[in-house]
Design an enzyme around this catalytic site. Structure first.
Site, PDB file in Angstrom:
ATOM      1  N   LYS A  39       1.754   2.213  -5.062  1.00  0.00           N
ATOM      2  CA  LYS A  39       2.298   1.675  -6.311  1.00  0.00           C
ATOM      3  C   LYS A  39       1.371   1.970  -7.482  1.00  0.00           C
ATOM      4  O   LYS A  39       1.806   2.369  -8.556  1.00  0.00           O
ATOM      5  CB  LYS A  39       2.499   0.148  -6.199  1.00  0.00           C
ATOM      6  CG  LYS A  39       3.483  -0.257  -5.114  1.00  0.00           C
ATOM      7  CD  LYS A  39       3.561  -1.762  -4.949  1.00  0.00           C
ATOM      8  CE  LYS A  39       2.340  -2.392  -4.337  1.00  0.00           C
ATOM      9  NZ  LYS A  39       2.077  -2.040  -2.932  1.00  0.00           N
ATOM     10  N   GLN A  84       1.962  -6.121  -3.354  1.00  0.00           N
ATOM     11  CA  GLN A  84       2.387  -6.246  -1.959  1.00  0.00           C
ATOM     12  C   GLN A  84       3.632  -5.349  -1.743  1.00  0.00           C
ATOM     13  O   GLN A  84       3.816  -4.393  -2.474  1.00  0.00           O
ATOM     14  CB  GLN A  84       2.688  -7.695  -1.570  1.00  0.00           C
ATOM     15  CG  GLN A  84       1.446  -8.560  -1.425  1.00  0.00           C
ATOM     16  CD  GLN A  84       0.825  -8.969  -2.751  1.00  0.00           C
ATOM     17  OE1 GLN A  84       1.463  -9.552  -3.586  1.00  0.00           O
ATOM     18  NE2 GLN A  84      -0.450  -8.683  -2.929  1.00  0.00           N
ATOM     19  N   ASP A 128       0.808  -1.224   0.000  1.00  0.00           N
ATOM     20  CA  ASP A 128       0.000   0.000   0.000  1.00  0.00           C
ATOM     21  C   ASP A 128       0.838   1.268   0.000  1.00  0.00           C
ATOM     22  O   ASP A 128       0.422   2.303   0.542  1.00  0.00           O
ATOM     23  CB  ASP A 128      -0.967   0.004   1.197  1.00  0.00           C
ATOM     24  CG  ASP A 128      -1.824  -1.249   1.226  1.00  0.00           C
ATOM     25  OD1 ASP A 128      -2.179  -1.736   0.136  1.00  0.00           O
ATOM     26  OD2 ASP A 128      -2.120  -1.748   2.327  1.00  0.00           O
ATOM     27  N   GLY A 176      -4.444  -4.450  -3.813  1.00  0.00           N
ATOM     28  CA  GLY A 176      -5.452  -3.413  -4.060  1.00  0.00           C
ATOM     29  C   GLY A 176      -4.717  -2.143  -4.427  1.00  0.00           C
ATOM     30  O   GLY A 176      -4.095  -1.522  -3.579  1.00  0.00           O
ATOM     31  N   HIS A 177      -4.720  -1.798  -5.717  1.00  0.00           N
ATOM     32  CA  HIS A 177      -3.961  -0.650  -6.204  1.00  0.00           C
ATOM     33  C   HIS A 177      -4.922   0.461  -6.616  1.00  0.00           C
ATOM     34  O   HIS A 177      -5.721   0.284  -7.533  1.00  0.00           O
ATOM     35  CB  HIS A 177      -3.065  -1.072  -7.375  1.00  0.00           C
ATOM     36  CG  HIS A 177      -2.047  -2.111  -6.996  1.00  0.00           C
ATOM     37  ND1 HIS A 177      -1.249  -2.757  -7.891  1.00  0.00           N
ATOM     38  CD2 HIS A 177      -1.697  -2.603  -5.778  1.00  0.00           C
ATOM     39  CE1 HIS A 177      -0.457  -3.608  -7.249  1.00  0.00           C
ATOM     40  NE2 HIS A 177      -0.718  -3.529  -5.970  1.00  0.00           N
TER      41      HIS A 177
HETATM   42  P1  GDP Z   1      -0.810   0.323  -3.511  1.00  0.00           P
HETATM   43  O1  GDP Z   1      -1.361  -0.972  -3.052  1.00  0.00           O
HETATM   44  O2  GDP Z   1       0.655   0.431  -3.267  1.00  0.00           O
HETATM   45  O3  GDP Z   1      -1.151   0.645  -4.936  1.00  0.00           O
HETATM   46  O4  GDP Z   1      -1.478   1.455  -2.600  1.00  0.00           O
HETATM   47  P2  GDP Z   1      -3.033   1.541  -2.197  1.00  0.00           P
HETATM   48  O5  GDP Z   1      -3.803   2.003  -3.365  1.00  0.00           O
HETATM   49  O6  GDP Z   1      -3.483   0.295  -1.521  1.00  0.00           O
HETATM   50  O7  GDP Z   1      -2.959   2.636  -1.042  1.00  0.00           O
HETATM   51  C1  GDP Z   1      -2.452   3.901  -1.270  1.00  0.00           C
HETATM   52  C2  GDP Z   1      -3.566   4.921  -0.939  1.00  0.00           C
HETATM   53  O8  GDP Z   1      -3.004   6.210  -0.818  1.00  0.00           O
HETATM   54  C3  GDP Z   1      -4.613   5.046  -2.024  1.00  0.00           C
HETATM   55  O9  GDP Z   1      -5.845   5.372  -1.431  1.00  0.00           O
HETATM   56  C4  GDP Z   1      -4.105   6.197  -2.884  1.00  0.00           C
HETATM   57  O10 GDP Z   1      -5.139   6.888  -3.566  1.00  0.00           O
HETATM   58  C5  GDP Z   1      -3.496   7.068  -1.838  1.00  0.00           C
HETATM   59  N1  GDP Z   1      -2.344   7.862  -2.255  1.00  0.00           N
HETATM   60  C6  GDP Z   1      -1.340   7.510  -3.105  1.00  0.00           C
HETATM   61  N2  GDP Z   1      -0.394   8.471  -3.134  1.00  0.00           N
HETATM   62  C7  GDP Z   1      -0.797   9.437  -2.289  1.00  0.00           C
HETATM   63  C8  GDP Z   1      -0.236  10.680  -1.854  1.00  0.00           C
HETATM   64  O11 GDP Z   1       0.859  11.076  -2.240  1.00  0.00           O
HETATM   65  N3  GDP Z   1      -0.955  11.398  -0.935  1.00  0.00           N
HETATM   66  C9  GDP Z   1      -2.151  10.988  -0.453  1.00  0.00           C
HETATM   67  N4  GDP Z   1      -2.772  11.760   0.425  1.00  0.00           N
HETATM   68  N5  GDP Z   1      -2.717   9.819  -0.853  1.00  0.00           N
HETATM   69  C10 GDP Z   1      -2.043   9.059  -1.736  1.00  0.00           C
HETATM   70  P1  IMO Z   2      -0.894  -4.249  -2.219  1.00  0.00           P
HETATM   71  O1  IMO Z   2      -0.426  -4.765  -3.566  1.00  0.00           O
HETATM   72  C1  IMO Z   2      -0.921  -4.733   2.113  1.00  0.00           C
HETATM   73  C2  IMO Z   2      -0.794  -8.847   3.647  1.00  0.00           C
HETATM   74  C3  IMO Z   2      -2.013  -9.332   4.380  1.00  0.00           C
HETATM   75  C4  IMO Z   2      -1.372 -10.298   5.380  1.00  0.00           C
HETATM   76  C5  IMO Z   2      -0.249 -10.915   4.542  1.00  0.00           C
HETATM   77  C6  IMO Z   2      -0.608 -12.272   3.934  1.00  0.00           C
HETATM   78  O2  IMO Z   2      -2.174  -3.528  -2.257  1.00  0.00           O
HETATM   79  O3  IMO Z   2       0.220  -3.477  -1.570  1.00  0.00           O
HETATM   80  P2  IMO Z   2      -2.136 -12.946   1.867  1.00  0.00           P
HETATM   81  O4  IMO Z   2      -3.596 -12.759   1.616  1.00  0.00           O
HETATM   82  O5  IMO Z   2      -1.261 -12.342   0.835  1.00  0.00           O
HETATM   83  O6  IMO Z   2      -1.771 -14.382   2.131  1.00  0.00           O
HETATM   84  O7  IMO Z   2      -1.850 -12.181   3.256  1.00  0.00           O
HETATM   85  O8  IMO Z   2       0.038  -9.990   3.508  1.00  0.00           O
HETATM   86  N1  IMO Z   2      -1.061  -8.315   2.282  1.00  0.00           N
HETATM   87  C7  IMO Z   2      -1.038  -7.015   1.969  1.00  0.00           C
HETATM   88  N2  IMO Z   2      -0.896  -5.924   2.755  1.00  0.00           N
HETATM   89  N3  IMO Z   2      -1.066  -4.596   0.778  1.00  0.00           N
HETATM   90  C8  IMO Z   2      -1.178  -5.673  -0.022  1.00  0.00           C
HETATM   91  O9  IMO Z   2      -1.165  -5.597  -1.370  1.00  0.00           O
HETATM   92  C9  IMO Z   2      -1.227  -6.957   0.574  1.00  0.00           C
HETATM   93  N4  IMO Z   2      -1.372  -8.215   0.101  1.00  0.00           N
HETATM   94  C10 IMO Z   2      -1.246  -9.034   1.157  1.00  0.00           C
HETATM   95  O10 IMO Z   2      -2.671  -8.273   5.042  1.00  0.00           O
HETATM   96  O11 IMO Z   2      -0.770  -9.577   6.415  1.00  0.00           O
HETATM   97 MG    MG Z   3      -2.872  -1.693  -1.749  1.00  0.00          MG
END
Ligand code: GDP
Ligand code: IMO
Ligand code: MG
Length: 407
Positions: free
Chosen positions: A17, A222, A14, A41-42
């Site tokens: 990415k 991840q 998270d 979850g991106h």
């Molecule tokens: P990922 O899994 O690495 O793609 O990240 P996620 O989408 O799960 O979580 C990142 C969250 O932060 C999302 O809700 C994005 O919209 C948000 N986000 C990404 N970059 C920024 C930033 O620079 N500032 C803020 N406030 N939110 C951001």
């Molecule tokens: P993105 O791509 C954050 C964590 C789960 C758990 C561990 C194992 O959005 O960054 P799993 O279901 O993979 O066997 O769970 O890994 N986990 C993540 N945490 N972002 C993710 O993906 C994750 N994918 C798995 O919460 O701790």
């Molecule tokens: Mg994510």
């Protein structure tokens, strides 16, 4: 941007990415995923609208970009089908630009069931998407692969044995209900059209694209500290989330990777169980969670929050051979009077912090590094110096244009 760039998270996922891949995809031609499944979850925000991608690469919103799911993923046909349908509804086209490796191992409904019941006793806090059990079957050489969908009647006896095996685990180890064979079979039959539309020898395609000098982004899922080998085992995911995973997860040699962009939040978060040395339990934690909207994009669970841990990042930078850094969510720190960074651990393995003065102004509209408040510049420069690596990108908001390109 370099020719071919690997973009990966350096923390526990998270890191942002999705946002960064989408922003950089503008100057590339292909985006490939190489590991993980729909546990990812991106989030991408474009024109005020948010989209969360789980399996589909974060280049899909750019109509001219080709998207690939490599052999290293584990694939739930149902999850993919639902995701594609949702994106198609908003006008996104998949025809002739979306490719799935024949060698992807499938996540079956039984894997999801095993993951859910088993995690109750194991307490990893998985996403419950069947990812771990599917990778187990891959390594044990009994998995069903995407290419097997070519001939379902040929596949049926093998599937039957596998589902029986899964059901024995469910009934006898976890005292749980079995999954009827017909449910598993039906899911494959129902989604066989995914095979017809998208099956591809992706490794060969990739090799052609590399010969043609196409610009390729490899999108990690991840984060590095969730890596099966180099993460906080056993509190990890079941794939190689670090740079090595790219090579096997797509079938591409290291000389074709021209740059490796490591993404870190300006602080740290983690979903699920496991060690987190800089985790906070005070008002600062609440503020980070609230301002940063720190809730999992896949499961909606609250993310644990804490300060940036440079000591941990230092190790993982080496594992990945990161060539440049991106710091995201710097804007989340806007209101903090003081901000801390972990620079070492003491004899009890407790973090030793360096304290920074906060900038106390909104930075989400700033476009250049030199326009950032002095304190924010100092924060970034300290990260660069400590990690001995340039911070090329700073993200100050979720939208594409809230991105500062420092060099
Ligand atoms: P990922 O899994 O690495 O793609 O990240 P996620 O989408 O799960 O979580 C990142 C969250 O932060 C999302 O809700 C994005 O919209 C948000 N986000 C990404 N970059 C920024 C930033 O620079 N500032 C803020 N406030 N939110 C951001
Ligand atoms: P993105 O791509 C954050 C964590 C789960 C758990 C561990 C194992 O959005 O960054 P799993 O279901 O993979 O066997 O769970 O890994 N986990 C993540 N945490 N972002 C993710 O993906 C994750 N994918 C798995 O919460 O701790
Ligand atoms: Mg994510």
């Amino acid at each position: 941007m370099a020719q071919n760039t690997l973009i990966l998270g350096l923390q526990w996922g998270d890191e942002g990415k999705g946002k960064i891949v989408d922003a950089l995809a503008e100057n590339s031609e292909v985006v490939c995923r190489f590991q993980g499944g729909h546990n990812a979850g991106h989030t991408i925000k474009v024109d005020g609208e948010e989209k969360v991608l789980h399996l589909v690469p974060s280049g899909i919103l750019h109509p001219s970009i080709d998207c690939v799911l490599g052999n290293g993923l584990v694939l739930s046909l149902r999850a993919l089908s639902e995701e594609i349908l949702e994106l198609e509804k908003s006008g996104i086209n998949f025809k002739d630009r979306f490719y799935i490796s024949n060698d992807c191992c499938l996540i079956l409904p039984t894997h999801i069931q095993i993951d859910k019941v088993r995690d109750k006793s194991e307490g990893i806090g998985t996403t419950g998407k069947g990812v771990g059990p599917a990778y187990e079957d891959k390594v044990a050489r009994r998995a069903i692969r995407f290419g097997d969908l070519k001939d379902l009647s040929f596949l049926k006896p093998k599937l039957k044995i596998l589902v029986e095996y899964h059901n024995k685990i469910l009934m006898h180890l976890y005292d749980s209900d079995p999954v009827p064979f017909k449910d598993v079979e039906e899911e494959l039959v129902e989604h066989q059209k995914l095979y017809d539309k998208f099956h591809t020898p992706t490794q060969e395609l990739l090799s052609e694209w590399v010969q043609d000098n196409k610009k390729i982004i490899f999108e990690g899922a991840q984060g590095s500290m969730l890596d099966i080998d180099h993460g906080t085992y056993p509190y990890v995911t079941s794939s190689s989330t670090t740079a090595g995973g790219l090579l096997t997860g797509l079938g591409i040699g290291p000389k074709y990777i021209d740059s490796i962009l490591g993404i870190t939040k300006a602080y740290t978060t983690r979903v699920g169980e496991g060690p987190f040395p800089t985790e906070l339990f005070d008002e600062n934690a609440k503020q980070l969670a609230k301002i940063g909207h720190e809730f999992g994009a896949t499961t909606g669970r609250p993310r644990r929050c804490g300060w940036l841990d440079l000591k941990a990042l230092e190790k993982i930078m080496f594992v990945n051979s990161v060539t440049s850094l991106c710091v995201t969510k710097l804007d989340v720190l806007d209101r903090f009077k003081e901000i801390k960074i972990c620079i070492d651990y003491d004899e009890n393995q407790d973090p030793i912090y360096k304290t920074f003065i906060g900038w106390k102004t909104q930075i989400s509209n700033i476009k250049t590094f030199t326009d950032l408040p002095k304190e924010a510049q100092e924060y970034i420069l300290f990260i660069e110096t400590y990690l001995r690596c340039p911070v090329d990108i700073i993200s100050v908001g979720p939208s594409r244009d809230q991105t500062i390109y420092k060099s």
